[in-house]
Design a protein around this motif. Structure first.
Motif, PDB file in Angstrom:
ATOM      1  N   PHE A 155       0.871  -1.175   0.000  1.00 37.81           N
ATOM      2  CA  PHE A 155       0.000   0.000   0.000  1.00 37.81           C
ATOM      3  C   PHE A 155       0.907   1.223   0.000  1.00 37.81           C
ATOM      4  CE2 PHE A 155      -2.209   3.334   2.338  1.00 37.81           C
ATOM      5  CZ  PHE A 155      -3.525   3.245   1.965  1.00 37.81           C
ATOM      6  N   LYS A 156       1.109   1.825  -1.180  1.00 35.25           N
ATOM      7  CA  LYS A 156       1.982   2.996  -1.295  1.00 35.25           C
ATOM      8  C   LYS A 156       1.139   4.268  -1.265  1.00 35.25           C
ATOM      9  CE  LYS A 156       5.537   2.740  -4.166  1.00 35.25           C
ATOM     10  NZ  LYS A 156       6.349   2.500  -5.397  1.00 35.25           N
ATOM     11  N   VAL A 157       1.604   5.239  -0.514  1.00 37.93           N
ATOM     12  CA  VAL A 157       0.876   6.492  -0.346  1.00 37.93           C
ATOM     13  C   VAL A 157       1.566   7.614  -1.121  1.00 37.93           C
ATOM     14  CG1 VAL A 157       0.056   8.195   1.311  1.00 37.93           C
ATOM     15  CG2 VAL A 157       0.089   5.784   1.937  1.00 37.93           C
ATOM     16  N   TYR A 158       0.771   8.410  -1.825  1.00 39.35           N
ATOM     17  CA  TYR A 158       1.262   9.558  -2.577  1.00 39.35           C
ATOM     18  C   TYR A 158       0.588  10.829  -2.077  1.00 39.35           C
ATOM     19  CZ  TYR A 158       3.571   6.358  -5.709  1.00 39.35           C
ATOM     20  OH  TYR A 158       4.415   5.387  -6.217  1.00 39.35           O
ATOM     21  N   ASN A 159       1.376  11.904  -1.998  1.00 43.74           N
ATOM     22  CA  ASN A 159       0.789  13.178  -1.578  1.00 43.74           C
ATOM     23  C   ASN A 159       0.150  13.893  -2.763  1.00 43.74           C
ATOM     24  OD1 ASN A 159       2.943  14.347  -3.007  1.00 43.74           O
ATOM     25  ND2 ASN A 159       4.165  14.676  -1.164  1.00 43.74           N
ATOM     26  N   ASP A 160      -0.356  15.098  -2.521  1.00 43.10           N
ATOM     27  CA  ASP A 160      -1.107  15.786  -3.568  1.00 43.10           C
ATOM     28  C   ASP A 160      -0.220  16.343  -4.678  1.00 43.10           C
ATOM     29  OD1 ASP A 160       0.020  17.687  -1.892  1.00 43.10           O
ATOM     30  OD2 ASP A 160      -1.654  19.082  -2.068  1.00 43.10           O
ATOM     31  N   LEU A 161       1.092  16.176  -4.545  1.00 43.33           N
ATOM     32  CA  LEU A 161       2.022  16.564  -5.608  1.00 43.33           C
ATOM     33  C   LEU A 161       2.403  15.379  -6.486  1.00 43.33           C
ATOM     34  CD1 LEU A 161       4.294  18.847  -3.426  1.00 43.33           C
ATOM     35  CD2 LEU A 161       2.516  19.578  -5.028  1.00 43.33           C
ATOM     36  N   GLY A 162       1.875  14.192  -6.148  1.00 40.38           N
ATOM     37  CA  GLY A 162       2.147  13.002  -6.936  1.00 40.38           C
ATOM     38  C   GLY A 162       3.405  12.268  -6.526  1.00 40.38           C
ATOM     39  N   GLY A 163       4.018  12.672  -5.430  1.00 40.09           N
ATOM     40  CA  GLY A 163       5.217  11.994  -4.952  1.00 40.09           C
ATOM     41  C   GLY A 163       4.918  11.119  -3.753  1.00 40.09           C
ATOM     42  N   GLN A 164       5.770  10.117  -3.529  1.00 37.93           N
ATOM     43  CA  GLN A 164       5.649   9.344  -2.306  1.00 37.93           C
ATOM     44  C   GLN A 164       5.889  10.271  -1.114  1.00 37.93           C
ATOM     45  OE1 GLN A 164       7.495   5.406  -2.091  1.00 37.93           O
ATOM     46  NE2 GLN A 164       7.959   5.560  -4.256  1.00 37.93           N
ATOM     47  N   THR A 165       5.198  10.018  -0.030  1.00 36.49           N
ATOM     48  CA  THR A 165       5.258  10.927   1.107  1.00 36.49           C
ATOM     49  C   THR A 165       6.649  10.960   1.728  1.00 36.49           C
ATOM     50  OG1 THR A 165       4.418   9.131   2.501  1.00 36.49           O
ATOM     51  CG2 THR A 165       2.826  10.733   1.681  1.00 36.49           C
ATOM     52  N   PRO A 166       7.257  12.152   1.856  1.00 35.04           N
ATOM     53  CA  PRO A 166       8.545  12.275   2.538  1.00 35.04           C
ATOM     54  C   PRO A 166       8.375  12.068   4.042  1.00 35.04           C
ATOM     55  CG  PRO A 166       7.731  14.432   1.887  1.00 35.04           C
ATOM     56  CD  PRO A 166       6.799  13.429   1.293  1.00 35.04           C
ATOM     57  N   PRO A 167       9.482  11.962   4.790  1.00 30.40           N
ATOM     58  CA  PRO A 167       9.418  11.541   6.199  1.00 30.40           C
ATOM     59  C   PRO A 167       8.431  12.305   7.075  1.00 30.40           C
ATOM     60  CG  PRO A 167      11.683  11.521   5.467  1.00 30.40           C
ATOM     61  CD  PRO A 167      10.885  12.110   4.341  1.00 30.40           C
ATOM     62  N   GLU A 168       8.400  13.635   6.978  1.00 28.41           N
ATOM     63  CA  GLU A 168       7.521  14.406   7.859  1.00 28.41           C
ATOM     64  C   GLU A 168       6.061  14.069   7.606  1.00 28.41           C
ATOM     65  OE1 GLU A 168       6.516  19.062   9.044  1.00 28.41           O
ATOM     66  OE2 GLU A 168       8.260  18.598   7.788  1.00 28.41           O
ATOM     67  N   GLN A 169       5.667  14.006   6.332  1.00 28.56           N
ATOM     68  CA  GLN A 169       4.297  13.625   6.006  1.00 28.56           C
ATOM     69  C   GLN A 169       4.022  12.184   6.403  1.00 28.56           C
ATOM     70  OE1 GLN A 169       4.041  14.475   1.789  1.00 28.56           O
ATOM     71  NE2 GLN A 169       2.900  16.359   2.162  1.00 28.56           N
ATOM     72  N   ALA A 170       4.965  11.294   6.098  1.00 28.35           N
ATOM     73  CA  ALA A 170       4.782   9.878   6.407  1.00 28.35           C
ATOM     74  C   ALA A 170       4.596   9.663   7.903  1.00 28.35           C
ATOM     75  CB  ALA A 170       5.972   9.069   5.899  1.00 28.35           C
ATOM     76  N   ASP A 171       5.359  10.385   8.712  1.00 25.90           N
ATOM     77  CA  ASP A 171       5.224  10.255  10.171  1.00 25.90           C
ATOM     78  C   ASP A 171       3.836  10.680  10.636  1.00 25.90           C
ATOM     79  OD1 ASP A 171       7.783   9.315  10.451  1.00 25.90           O
ATOM     80  OD2 ASP A 171       8.650  11.220  11.079  1.00 25.90           O
ATOM     81  N   LYS A 172       3.331  11.761  10.066  1.00 27.96           N
ATOM     82  CA  LYS A 172       1.993  12.225  10.462  1.00 27.96           C
ATOM     83  C   LYS A 172       0.925  11.223  10.052  1.00 27.96           C
ATOM     84  CE  LYS A 172       3.164  17.150  10.368  1.00 27.96           C
ATOM     85  NZ  LYS A 172       2.977  18.447   9.681  1.00 27.96           N
ATOM     86  N   ILE A 173       1.062  10.658   8.856  1.00 32.48           N
ATOM     87  CA  ILE A 173       0.105   9.633   8.415  1.00 32.48           C
ATOM     88  C   ILE A 173       0.205   8.408   9.305  1.00 32.48           C
ATOM     89  CG2 ILE A 173      -0.522   8.080   6.514  1.00 32.48           C
ATOM     90  CD1 ILE A 173       0.515  10.281   4.595  1.00 32.48           C
ATOM     91  N   TYR A 174       1.444   8.007   9.618  1.00 34.65           N
ATOM     92  CA  TYR A 174       1.664   6.845  10.478  1.00 34.65           C
ATOM     93  C   TYR A 174       0.988   7.034  11.839  1.00 34.65           C
ATOM     94  CZ  TYR A 174       4.130   3.728  13.692  1.00 34.65           C
ATOM     95  OH  TYR A 174       4.427   2.809  14.658  1.00 34.65           O
ATOM     96  N   HIS A 175       1.117   8.223  12.421  1.00 28.31           N
ATOM     97  CA  HIS A 175       0.501   8.468  13.732  1.00 28.31           C
ATOM     98  C   HIS A 175      -1.019   8.422  13.643  1.00 28.31           C
ATOM     99  CE1 HIS A 175       4.181   9.099  15.874  1.00 28.31           C
ATOM    100  NE2 HIS A 175       4.555  10.110  15.114  1.00 28.31           N
ATOM    101  N   GLN A 176      -1.563   8.881  12.528  1.00 25.43           N
ATOM    102  CA  GLN A 176      -3.015   8.777  12.347  1.00 25.43           C
ATOM    103  C   GLN A 176      -3.451   7.318  12.222  1.00 25.43           C
ATOM    104  OE1 GLN A 176      -5.180  11.097  12.663  1.00 25.43           O
ATOM    105  NE2 GLN A 176      -4.159  13.037  12.265  1.00 25.43           N
ATOM    106  N   ILE A 177      -2.643   6.540  11.524  1.00 30.14           N
ATOM    107  CA  ILE A 177      -2.955   5.112  11.384  1.00 30.14           C
ATOM    108  C   ILE A 177      -2.898   4.425  12.744  1.00 30.14           C
ATOM    109  CG2 ILE A 177      -2.177   2.916  10.393  1.00 30.14           C
ATOM    110  CD1 ILE A 177      -1.123   4.532   7.983  1.00 30.14           C
TER     111      ILE A 177
END
Length: 579
Positions: A155-177
């Protein structure tokens, strides 16, 4: 909770799917398998989730997918404007359950009032990246496990710029999960309700057509294609994945009309039944292509992994036999071709590579007076750097690549793109054929100019909880031990990307590394060689990278062999507690 408590919670849950309960009962007497299935939540790694399919919190299944989707939804609710109307784009590959997981994503998002755009059939990962940008979506989800074995999905996550989420975004998503306590209780709506309410929209071929139009813009020498494309014979294998039609349509659009597809590997197959591994990095994946290449007297062979973000290429060597180029070699050829074909290079042009990618790329870029920017391993960092160029108004992206067969030519996609790479590889073959050279000869011309760069990779698989602990112990050892020598090689500097420091071993001076934290250690040796230790973000492996440069192939092969042996001996001492 310990793993047994978590297992019992699942097994006794009144809403647990009946089929999954049967699966749990099948492994109920295998305590070690149960522990591995429940001792942790599936790790949110390099690009999202990836793991073996099956029941449990440490497996890919309906509930772990729903949890990941719900976490992503919570993130975009708080961080992306107009997220409900912009929606989420979803793609999937040829693996078991990929389409089902994609529809599960739409069901979860629909319950939250978020529109979901789903491809009607399997598509390459770069198409998903492009779709996010083209549709102005709030995020993207790609259901894929790339080149992993058949039992995996991801399950790969992409941000609204079309890129894979960099660490700061990924950490925030991870905490929500992780904030979701019960993945089995997550609300969903039915597929039928989602379609009726307009929350599940099937994309159709609109994105495909727009992508093909953009693909035509990456051509560097139209005259070379016009003159010589018709004479180039290309054998192509999609390795049972998503790239069959996209690559064939792209090559036909350019004028390559002698394209032969490996029939045994043309159709999607979640078992990847004709290969030991559907990975173009591994030479065995080209066996069928080589056989067809000999039959049709092909100039080159190209192969994509199942989700078509990696490309491998084989060309005829000096003995007339097909030789699979390494990712570093193909990337160097692409970079030199792109820079050499430009009428005028932009003053702020930039090449991007990762810290474990060959230094040959830097040497080529320097030759054309183009600065090299290094990122951590993972194409999300290259995508992030491209966006920085736009945000800061400085830097023109020219090319980005990594040693693991990932390349990006045009920035209308923000992830590695094997379809683009296939087009450029075929164009290079046409150009060099017009110059009376093969791609193999062109590569050796680079070696003659810059030295014989040679790289290597050794991977050690350490599965399960015990394996994870061994990997961490190994990294701790190399991080805490002050190596002055590795075998016969003198250590000059040590880069610790977790501590973000670069230490000079002779003087003891320490400089800061201006890159995000990562569990990576890189040794720069006094003779210019280097080696790097890094746990994989997608597989239960510890990876050791090596690079050398000498004036000749013989010297480089000898030095690389010696460096590998010395470093692996040190590693094995730690793993197997040798004194």
């Amino acid at each position: 909770m310990d793993w047994k408590t978590t297992y019992e919670k699942w097994y006794n849950h009144p809403k647990l799917d009946a089929d999954m309960k049967v699966e749990l009962e099948k492994i109920g007497t295998n305590e070690s398998e149960l522990e591995d299935s429940f001792y942790q939540n599936l790790a949110f790694g390099t690009g999202g989730l990836r793991g073996v399919m099956g029941p449990g919190t440490n497996r890919m299944n309906t509930y772990t997918v729903r949890k990941a989707v719900a976490g992503l939804a919570a993130y975009i609710e708080n961080h992306v404007e107009h997220y409900q109307s912009r929606g989420v784009a979803v793609g999937y590959d040829s693996r078991y359950n990929s389409r089902e997981f994609a529809i599960e994503a739409a069901r979860v998002l629909g319950a939250k009032g978020i529109q979901t755009y789903v491809f009607e059939s399997l598509r390459p990962t770069p198409y998903l990246s492009f779709a996010v940008r083209y549709l102005h979506a709030a995020a993207g989800i790609m259901i894929t496990a790339s080149h992993n074995p058949p039992e995996y999905n991801g399950f790969k996550v992409y941000n609204d710029l079309g890129g894979q989420t960099p660490p700061e975004q990924a950490d925030k998503i991870y905490h929500q999960i992780e904030a979701i306590e019960d993945e089995i209780e997550i609300d969903t709506i039915t597929r039928e309700q989602a379609e009726a309410d307009g929350k599940l929209v099937w994309i159709g071929d609109t994105v495909d057509k727009a992508y093909l139009q953009k693909l035509a813009t990456i051509t560097k020498n139209e005259e070379a294609i016009k003159q010589h494309a018709k004479d180039v014979k290309v054998v192509f294998t999609p390795l049972h994945g998503t790239a069959h039609l996209p690559v064939k349509e792209g090559l036909e659009q350019l004028g390559f009309n002698q394209v032969y597809v490996v029939k045994e590997q043309a159709e999607p197959d979640p078992e990847f039944s004709t290969v030991a591994s559907p990975n173009p990095e591994e030479h065995q994946a080209f066996e069928h292509a080589i056989q067809l290449g000999e039959e049709v007297d092909a100039d080159m062979l190209i192969g994509t992994d199942p989700d078509a973000d990696r490309l491998g290429v084989a060309v005829r060597n000096g003995q007339g036999e097909f030789e699979v180029l390494t990712g570093n070699q193909l990337g160097a050829l692409m970079l030199d071709y792109i820079l050499s074909q430009a009428d005028e290079l932009p003053e702020d042009g930039r090449m991007i590579k990762t810290i474990v990618t060959s230094e040959l790329g830097r040497a080529i870029a320097d030759y054309y007076h183009i600065p090299t920017i290094e990122t951590l391993t993972g194409f999300k960092f290259i995508g992030e750097k491209i966006q920085e160029f736009y945000d800061q108004g400085e830097g023109t992206f020219l090319f980005g690549y990594e040693e693991s067969y990932g390349y990006l030519v045009g920035d209308f996609v923000r992830d590695k793109d094997a379809v683009q790479a296939a087009m450029l590889s075929a164009e290079m073959a046409a150009y060099w054929k017009g110059e009376g050279k093969s791609l193999h000869e062109a590569l050796h011309s680079l070696f003659d100019r810059f030295g014989y760069y040679l790289e290597g990779l050794e991977s050690t698989t350490l599965k399960g909880k015990d394996g994870s602990e061994k990997i961490q112990s190994l990294m701790n050892h190399f991080r805490s031990t002050q190596y002055e020598q590795i075998g016969e090689f003198e250590v000059a500097t040590v880069e610790d990307y977790e501590a973000q420091t670069k230490r000079n071993q002779a003087s003891g001076s320490v400089k800061e590394i201006n890159l995000p934290k990562a569990d990576v250690i890189k040794f720069h040796l006094a003779d210019g060689s280097w080696c790097c230790l890094r746990p994989s973000g997608t597989e239960p492996k510890i990876k050791c990278y090596f690079g050398v440069n000498t004036p000749s192939v013989e010297e480089s092969e000898k030095k690389l062999k010696s460096l590998k042996e010395a470093f692996m001996n040190e590693m094995n001492k730690v793993l197997y507690q040798e004194k």
